[in-house]
Structure formats: structure tokens, C-alpha cells
Motif scaffolding. Structure first.
Motif, short mmCIF file in Angstrom:
data_model
loop_
_atom_site.label_atom_id
_atom_site.label_comp_id
_atom_site.label_asym_id
_atom_site.label_seq_id
_atom_site.Cartn_x
_atom_site.Cartn_y
_atom_site.Cartn_z
N UNK A 197 39.17 84.57 -12.57
CA UNK A 197 40.28 85.52 -12.63
C UNK A 197 41.62 84.79 -12.53
N UNK A 198 41.70 83.84 -11.60
CA UNK A 198 42.96 83.17 -11.31
C UNK A 198 42.72 81.73 -10.89
N UNK A 199 42.69 80.81 -11.83
CA UNK A 199 42.47 79.39 -11.50
C UNK A 199 43.49 78.85 -10.50
N UNK A 200 44.69 79.45 -10.48
CA UNK A 200 45.72 78.97 -9.55
C UNK A 200 45.61 79.54 -8.16
N UNK A 201 44.63 80.41 -7.90
CA UNK A 201 44.45 80.95 -6.56
C UNK A 201 45.42 82.04 -6.18
N UNK A 202 45.92 82.79 -7.17
CA UNK A 202 46.84 83.89 -6.89
C UNK A 202 46.12 85.04 -6.19
N UNK A 203 46.90 85.95 -5.63
CA UNK A 203 46.35 87.17 -5.05
C UNK A 203 45.91 88.07 -6.21
N UNK A 204 44.67 88.56 -6.15
CA UNK A 204 44.11 89.35 -7.24
C UNK A 204 44.31 90.83 -6.95
N UNK A 205 45.11 91.47 -7.79
CA UNK A 205 45.41 92.90 -7.68
C UNK A 205 44.79 93.59 -8.88
N UNK A 206 43.92 94.58 -8.63
CA UNK A 206 43.17 95.14 -9.75
C UNK A 206 43.11 96.64 -9.80
N UNK A 207 42.87 97.13 -11.00
CA UNK A 207 42.56 98.54 -11.26
C UNK A 207 41.10 98.62 -11.67
N UNK A 208 40.41 99.69 -11.24
CA UNK A 208 39.02 99.90 -11.62
C UNK A 208 38.89 101.33 -12.13
N UNK A 268 38.35 91.48 -5.66
CA UNK A 268 39.77 91.84 -5.62
C UNK A 268 40.33 91.62 -4.22
N UNK A 269 41.63 91.39 -4.15
CA UNK A 269 42.33 91.35 -2.85
C UNK A 269 42.96 92.70 -2.55
N UNK A 270 43.43 93.37 -3.58
CA UNK A 270 44.04 94.69 -3.45
C UNK A 270 43.60 95.52 -4.66
N UNK A 271 43.22 96.76 -4.43
CA UNK A 271 42.91 97.67 -5.53
C UNK A 271 44.05 98.68 -5.64
N UNK A 272 44.53 98.89 -6.86
CA UNK A 272 45.59 99.86 -7.11
C UNK A 272 45.04 100.98 -7.98
N UNK A 273 45.27 102.22 -7.57
CA UNK A 273 44.87 103.35 -8.42
C UNK A 273 46.09 104.20 -8.68
N UNK A 274 46.39 104.38 -9.96
CA UNK A 274 47.62 105.03 -10.40
C UNK A 274 47.45 106.44 -10.92
N UNK A 275 46.21 106.92 -11.05
CA UNK A 275 45.96 108.24 -11.63
C UNK A 275 46.16 109.37 -10.64
N UNK A 276 47.06 110.32 -10.94
CA UNK A 276 47.35 111.40 -9.98
C UNK A 276 46.44 112.62 -10.09
#
Length: 376
Positions: A197-208, A268-276
Motif C-alpha cells: 500500500x505504502x512503501x514509504x510507511x505512510x499512515x494508511x487511510x482507507x474507504x471500504x 488500515x490505520x484509519x477507516x473513513x466512511x463518507x456516505x450519509x
């Protein structure tokens, strides 16, 4: 008990309604009940050891996965009536009814079969999103017509239950969704996958979830320029190509299932859900079970699922600056991310499907007992 399960959407389509029906069937099999499934589309001949009856239907133009019964008289007085009369169920489980709801309620009424209707999809909300106020009002009128004739309507969250009550739908109870705590667990976190996902070791923020317009996944663009963040989008759908252009730096996994999905969510480090328009949001619950804190729009069932400031953050609908602020807060504080992830896991780990489906069996029994009382 003998349970007839009627669903407008079923395998091979994979979505929240199908997943819930599969879990219910699995529990009915495990607890030695009998069941038969009636479904639109092109379902398999059996599921979890139970026969599946294919009801005649067609796909809507441009939306072949959206099935509608055709012709309605054939469904109402033909195969459905005949097969239900042959099976003679104690209760009919009506999964997320809309197009099929009216015909099914008429058949059930003519045969004296009590109905437990499962409210799961905010169809009226989808119409509102596109500014179709008249269509939204009409949708509520239809929902009221279908659910008003059921012995019991089950909503997946207190917020969705209250919305039904506010629209004059009677006999509403809350029946939440379960979670497979073996499939969704912090133990599935995969260092190798994270490195891809992130070879540089960033924080992974995802939508599922399904990449559809009502999920408003394009709102993730407000996070695209955050330093030290890698956006990951898990899922597929009609909006994928447009989203790929809108989020050029995001990693799109496509549709995942089984262990691949378990690993991706837990990584994931953080999951974001945007659907209202979620009446519950199973994807968010699965992320929580995986030990991932959730940042979600404070609308629909997500308001009940995410414990603000303990298992994640809620932001006001439409306030993308607040979404960005909440994600920045977690990206910059690893200790807080970990603590919220632990709290999220603890909050849902007891909500297993066997526990939730045992509650459903009690709802079936109540519906059958009420229907057996003259004048009830």
C-alpha cells in the motif's frame, strides 16, 4: 420453525442485503430450522443447504443488477403464491423490500403468513441526494404501504428505527447487524500488504465499500494532499473510473472478499466512511472489529455505530473541513489511533452473528404469536 426468506437481491450479487441473508440462513441451518429462499435475478439453486427459488424478473435499463419482478401478476399469483403455499412457512422474512414488497405482502396476507420485514436500504435518501423530492416522498409512501402491513419491521439502528417511526410506520424494533469476529480481527493486520500500500510507511487511510454515487467517496479528495498519508480505496462499483481520476494518488484494490478483504481492512490505520445514507454500515463495523478507528459522517446508522471521541470521530454532513481535521488528528497521533482502535474492537466484539441471529429468532416467534391472536 419454517422460514420463507424473500429477497430482492441475492447471490451472485454481493452487497449488504445478500450478506445479511446468508448469515441468517447459516444460523437457521446451524440451529436446525427449515428455510426456503425466494429471490430475483439468477440465484444459485441452493444456499447453506436450503433450496432457492428463482422469481421471474428483469434488470432495469442501464442497471442490470437492479432487478424488478415481471410481470407483477405472475409473481403475485403465480410462482410465489404456489411455492409459498407448498412450503407453508411459519414466518416470512422479507429482506429489504421495495419493488417486490407489495406483491409479497399481498401473497402473504392471502395465505395468512406473518411477515417480519427488514428495513435496510434508504431508498428515499438516495432520491433526496439527487434533488428528487417528489420521488423521495413517493418512496416513503411506498415504504409505509409495505412495512405497515408487516407484523414487525426490524431496523438496523436506533436512528433508522426513529426515521421509520417519524414516517408513521408502526411496530418497529431494532435488530442490528452481526459481525464475523474471526474474519474481521486485528490479527489479520499484514505488514507485507501495508508495504505494498505504502512503501514509504505512510499512515494508511482507507474507504471500504461499493463505489457508488451515494457513498460520496469523492469527498476523500479533501485528504489527498495530506503529507504522510496514503489513501486506499477497497471495493468496486460504477464510480471507480471517475474516482480514479478524482483521486490519482489513491491505491484502488478492486473488489476483495474472504481473507484478502480481512487483511486489507485490518491493515488500515484509519477507516473513513463518507456516505450519509447508511441505515447501519457493515463496512464500518467490520473495520472496528479489525481494530481500526473510524472517521464517519454523522448521519444515518453511523451516528449509532461510531462512539464519537472513543472509537473514532463523527463529522457534520457536508463539512469536509471537519472531515480533514478529524483525519489529521488521528494521522498525527499514533497513540490516539491505537487507543481508539482498541476501543472500537472492544465495542463490537460481542456482536457476533450467532448472538444477533438468536435475537432474530425471538422476533420471528413474536411475529408468529401476534399473528395467531384474533384481531391482532
Amino acid at each position: 420453525m419454517k422460514i420463507a426468506v424473500v429477497s430482492e437481491t441475492f447471490l451472485p450479487s454481493i452487497n449488504g442485503v445478500t450478506g445479511s441473508v446468508q448469515q441468517v440462513l447459516r444460523h437457521l441451518s446451524r440451529t436446525s430450522h427449515d428455510a426456503r429462499v425466494f429471490a430475483l435475478g439468477d440465484p444459485p439453486p441452493e444456499c447453506e443447504g436450503f433450496d432457492v427459488v428463482n422469481l421471474p424478473s428483469v434488470g432495469l435499463p442501464g442497471h442490470r443488477h437492479v432487478r424488478v419482478p415481471v410481470p407483477v401478476p405472475a409473481v403475485a399469483s403465480g410462482s410465489l403464491h404456489r411455492r409459498l403455499a407448498e412450503f407453508r412457512p411459519d414466518v416470512l422474512h422479507l429482506a429489504s423490500p421495495f419493488t417486490l414488497g407489495g406483491p409479497v405482502m399481498r401473497v402473504a396476507g392471502s395465505l395468512g403468513i406473518p411477515v417480519v420485514a427488514i428495513y435496510q436500504t434508504d431508498v428515499a435518501g438516495f432520491f433526496r441526494r439527487y434533488g428528487l423530492t417528489a420521488a423521495s416522498t413517493s418512496a416513503w409512501r411506498h415504504i409505509r404501504s409495505v412495512h405497515g402491513r408487516a407484523q414487525l419491521t426490524l431496523a438496523p439502528s436506533p436512528t433508522s428505527a426513529q426515521e421509520l417511526l417519524d414516517h408513521d410506520i408502526p411496530r418497529v424494533e431494532v435488530w442490528p447487524r452481526g459481525v464475523d469476529t474471526a474474519a474481521f480481527s486485528p490479527t489479520h493486520r499484514d505488514a507485507g500488504l501495508r508495504a505494498r500500500f505504502t512503501p514509504g510507511g505512510d499512515v494508511v487511510v482507507g474507504f471500504v465499500g461499493r463505489l457508488a454515487a451515494e457513498k460520496q467517496v469523492e469527498d476523500l479528495a479533501v485528504l489527498a494532499d495530506l503529507p504522510g498519508v496514503q489513501l486506499v480505496v477497497i471495493g468496486d462499483g460504477p464510480e471507480r473510473e471517475r474516482l480514479a481520476r478524482r483521486l490519482p494518488g489513491a491505491h484502488f484494490t478492486g473488489s476483495l472478499s474472504g481473507l484478502a478483504l480481512s487483511r486489507a481492512v485490518a491493515s488500515l490505520d484509519v477507516m473513513v466512511h463518507t456516505g450519509p445514507y447508511e441505515t447501519f454500515c457493515q463496512a464500518a463495523q467490520e473495520a472496528m472489529a479489525s481494530g481500526v478507528p473510524v472517521v464517519a459522517v454523522g448521519a444515518g446508522g453511523l451516528r449509532d455505530l461510531v462512539d464519537h471521541s472513543r472509537t473514532g470521530w463523527l463529522y457534520p454532513q457536508g463539512d469536509l473541513a471537519a472531515l480533514r481535521t478529524r483525519v489529521v488528528d488521528l494521522v498525527g497521533d499514533q497513540a490516539k489511533r491505537v487507543a481508539m482502535g482498541v476501543a472500537a474492537h472492544q465495542a463490537v466484539r460481542a456482536r457476533t452473528w450467532p448472538v444477533v441471529c438468536d435475537r432474530l429468532l425471538r422476533h420471528y416467534e413474536h411475529a408468529a404469536s401476534v399473528a395467531a391472536v384474533p384481531g391482532a
